[in-house]
Design an enzyme around this catalytic site. Sequence first.
Site, PDB file in Angstrom:
ATOM      1  N   ASP A  37       0.864  -1.161   0.000  1.00  0.00           N
ATOM      2  CA  ASP A  37       0.000   0.000   0.000  1.00  0.00           C
ATOM      3  C   ASP A  37       0.914   1.228   0.000  1.00  0.00           C
ATOM      4  O   ASP A  37       2.128   1.100   0.210  1.00  0.00           O
ATOM      5  CB  ASP A  37      -0.886  -0.037   1.258  1.00  0.00           C
ATOM      6  N   ASP A  63      -0.227   5.104   1.039  1.00  0.00           N
ATOM      7  CA  ASP A  63      -0.493   6.056   2.119  1.00  0.00           C
ATOM      8  C   ASP A  63      -0.424   5.378   3.482  1.00  0.00           C
ATOM      9  O   ASP A  63      -1.129   4.395   3.737  1.00  0.00           O
ATOM     10  CB  ASP A  63      -1.887   6.670   1.948  1.00  0.00           C
TER      11      ASP A  63
END
Length: 223
Positions: free
Chosen positions: A10, A12
């Site tokens: 991922d 953020d």
Amino acid sequence: MHIEPAFLFDLDGTLVDSVYQHVLAWKTALDAEGIEISVWRIHRKIGMSGGLFTHQLLRETEVEIDPERMERLRWRHAEAYRRYAGDINALPGARKLLAWLAESAIPWAIATSGRMETAAVNLAALDVDPRQTIVITRDQVKYAKPDPDLFLAAAARLETPIENAFVVGDSIWDMLAATRCRALGVGLLSGGYGSDELRQAGAVRVYEDPADLLFHIDELGGR
């Protein structure tokens, strides 16, 4: 025979310290539309798809959000988020972790629920060139997290079975998506979710941040 794992990250809160900038950007967008919602409630939704985000808003605020308003919210969020670009930095150890994986010939990719319009800000902070790195964004899949499409697409681009992959993320949405596609979820605390929450959502291991993950990389089969 030793099977080298692949790492699907991922973005953020996992590689880039940007969760709270997203929260503030969404707050700015929602305020501009006259939609009242507490900041902490926005934080709990960071990482899920924009569609689910707005569906939950409907339930919590009982405000009508038609497609035109939804598009306006997305545009306002992206505009506000770009204003925070100078405050967004790579998380401790993130660049070193990615460099170590590359030097060790361990495949990795990035899969984010954000669209490229906001992901580009994060990639720049990370010194990652999307032309030279596999980056899957919301623009490229039908459904975002907690659906597993982003991670399945990233594994396919790496030409590795999803079962051989570690999904590394900071939110329960990452861990739920990992479970749904039979990958192993690895949680990071750097996005604001707690260790128990990440484990309950499916994380097999939890670390503080990318630097801590790299320090314990042997636990995940990295050599």
